[in-house]
Design an enzyme around this catalytic site. Structure first.
Site, short mmCIF file in Angstrom:
data_model
loop_
_atom_site.label_atom_id
_atom_site.label_comp_id
_atom_site.label_asym_id
_atom_site.label_seq_id
_atom_site.Cartn_x
_atom_site.Cartn_y
_atom_site.Cartn_z
N LYS A 84 36.49 42.20 46.77
CA LYS A 84 36.84 40.84 47.16
C LYS A 84 38.03 40.83 48.12
O LYS A 84 38.97 41.63 47.98
CB LYS A 84 37.16 40.04 45.89
CG LYS A 84 37.42 38.56 46.09
CD LYS A 84 37.61 37.92 44.71
CE LYS A 84 38.00 36.46 44.78
NZ LYS A 84 38.18 35.88 43.43
N SER A 159 36.31 31.59 43.02
CA SER A 159 36.61 32.15 44.32
C SER A 159 35.87 33.45 44.61
O SER A 159 35.92 33.95 45.74
CB SER A 159 38.13 32.38 44.43
OG SER A 159 38.58 33.31 43.46
N SER A 183 37.03 31.96 38.32
CA SER A 183 36.58 32.50 39.60
C SER A 183 35.53 33.60 39.52
O SER A 183 34.95 33.96 40.55
CB SER A 183 37.78 33.01 40.40
OG SER A 183 38.62 31.95 40.77
#
Length: 474
Positions: A84, A159, A183
């Site tokens: 990520k 996210s 997330s």
């Protein structure tokens, strides 16, 4: 080769194929790179990659495998994994989804990245994330919106939405994510995946972000991958301020272990009197019926009043921006500037007071586990995945200095509290709507209760069969 990737194998299956010489790490990487070229233009999940570096590692692994066989190889030897864009990797740039961040190469990796490398993964590229990560969708001004492979008009959540879209679109068997307010769990729900938020202090980090409420993990297609990877990246870490107690046995051992008869509290109403989408309720009801058929007891319950939670929680969340350095804050998106202004307005005394209020709230909240019930069952989100781009539009149109929106609240209302309590929680892909949209449910265990959670999730997986569900094809 084509049969192996007809429906992307799990990470464990792919690692076994590599160890048994059915396929080489180089062939796997080449297939993944080809799939990224094919699918990524439509979903916008991968925003940076270094194919040549990854290929060099895969070539070295292929040579090692030929010369030494599978003796003492790490469990995920040769399996590609994206990281990520909010997480540092040594020698890679990290934009944090922002136009305002430095392009300098990072001089050290986050500890979870080092754990992935010890486990044998081949790091390949970065997944998209919202700017600095505070919203539960994956859209930013630098890279644009990531789209949900099940329906390209919808968000994959956030996210860790880039990670979820990379798995659901069959680019990778698993992807790295982190969870600060939902997330990992929110994207798992949006994209029909398994998403585990581990307990506070379970996976080591160089610093404990959001008072340890922000934790590392993966998005996967099945519980087995999630459990086996957790065994590789979990602590304890003697250099970290706080560690979760070591588990009594490997997490993967819980996959085939009967968790016993559990008392499950079923929550169907949302805090703040928010309505809950009928499909989200349907997912909870399906899960409750299945759990009853497996011998567990179900009882109705409600989440406690969280009005006192929200203000202190936002004080902690907003100050999380302090961990990002070399940022030209004047060039960040408007909602990030609002977050930072809100954080700057909080004194050190107010911050400490907020943390104390969250700790006291947590003590009262946690008394229910083991006393009134063993597991809490709820929707992962109170709504279905919203339209891609909708949240940024709401935030840009809003004059609210809290940098929130109704959609943000609806997406995170069931998940965020458990980052502050530090409990393990998992989103499971139990339901698909008639329109073909995944809807997940959330299970929450007692503090440090990942073994119980994994065992129960594996039971549900066998009963509901989502592991055999066909992923989107395009």
């Amino acid at each position: 080769m084509s049969e192996l990737f007809a429906q992307m194998p799990t990470a464990l299956e792919l690692a076994e194929s590599i160890r048994s010489l059915q396929v080489s790490p180089v062939e796997v990487l080449e297939w993944v790179a080809g799939r990224v070229d094919e699918a990524n233009p439509r979903v916008n999940a991968i925003i940076w990659s270094d194919y040549e570096e990854a290929r060099q590692k895969a070539v070295a692994m292929a040579s090692e495998l030929v010369h030494s066989g599978d003796v003492s190889l790490p469990p995920f030897f040769g399996v590609p994994l994206p990281i990520k864009d909010l997480t540092d990797v040594k020698g890679w740039p990290a934009s944090y989804g922002s136009l305002a961040s430095s392009e300098d190469l990072k001089d050290e990796s986050n500890l979870v990245v080092e754990g992935f490398e010890r486990a044998g993964f081949v790091l390949f590229g970065r997944t998209n994330a919202p700017e600095f990560g505070p919203i539960p969708v994956t859209e930013n001004l630098r890279y644009g919106a990531t789209r949900n492979p099940w329906n390209l008009e919808l968000t994959p959540g956030g996210s860790s939405g880039g990670a979820a879209a990379a798995v659901a679109s069959r680019m990778f068997p698993v992807a790295h994510g982190n969870d600060s307010g939902g997330s990992i769990r929110i994207p798992a729900s949006c994209c029909g995946l398994v998403g585990l938020k581990v307990a506070r202090g379970r996976v080591p980090s160089r610093t404990l972000s959001w008072e340890g409420g922000s934790v590392e993990g993966v998005l996967s297609r099945d519980v087995a991958d999630t459990a086996a990877i957790l065994d590789q990246i979990a602590g304890p870490d003697p250099l970290q301020w706080y560690n979760a107690p070591a588990p009594s046995r490997p997490f993967a051992s819980a996959l085939e272990t009967d968790p016993g008869r559990l008392r499950v509290a079923m929550v169907t109403t949302a805090p703040f009197d928010l309505p809950v989408d009928p499909e989200c309720l349907r997912a909870v009801e399906l899960t409750a019926q299945t759990l009853e058929s497996l011998g567990h007891s179900i009882q109705p319950a409600e989440l406690p009043n969280v009005d006192a939670f929200l203000g202190p929680f936002l004080n902690v969340v907003n100050t999380g921006l302090a961990r990002y350095r070399e940022v030209d804050w004047a060039h960040t998106d408007l909602h990030i500037q609002r977050n930072r202004e809100a954080a700057m307005a909080v004194s050190s005394l107010d911050y400490v007071r907020s943390v104390g209020e969250l700790q006291r709230w947590t003590r009262e909240f946690l008394r229910q586990w083991g006393s009134d019930f063993d597991i809490l069952l709820s929707p992962t989100m109170s709504i279905q995945p919203p339209r891609a781009g909708a949240v940024l539009e709401e935030l840009h149109a809003s004059g609210d200095t809290s940098s929130s929106s109704l959609t943000v609240l609806q997406m995170a209302v069931f998940t965020s509290a458990f980052n502050m309590t530090g409990q393990p929680a998992i989103s499971l892909p139990v339901h698909i709507t008639e329109a073909g949209v995944p809807v997940g449910i959330q299970l929450v265990a007692e503090p440090w209760g990942e073994l119980t959670l994994i065992g129960l999730a594996a039971q549900l997986e066998r009963a509901l069969g989502w592991r055999e569900r066909t992923l989107p094809s395009f």
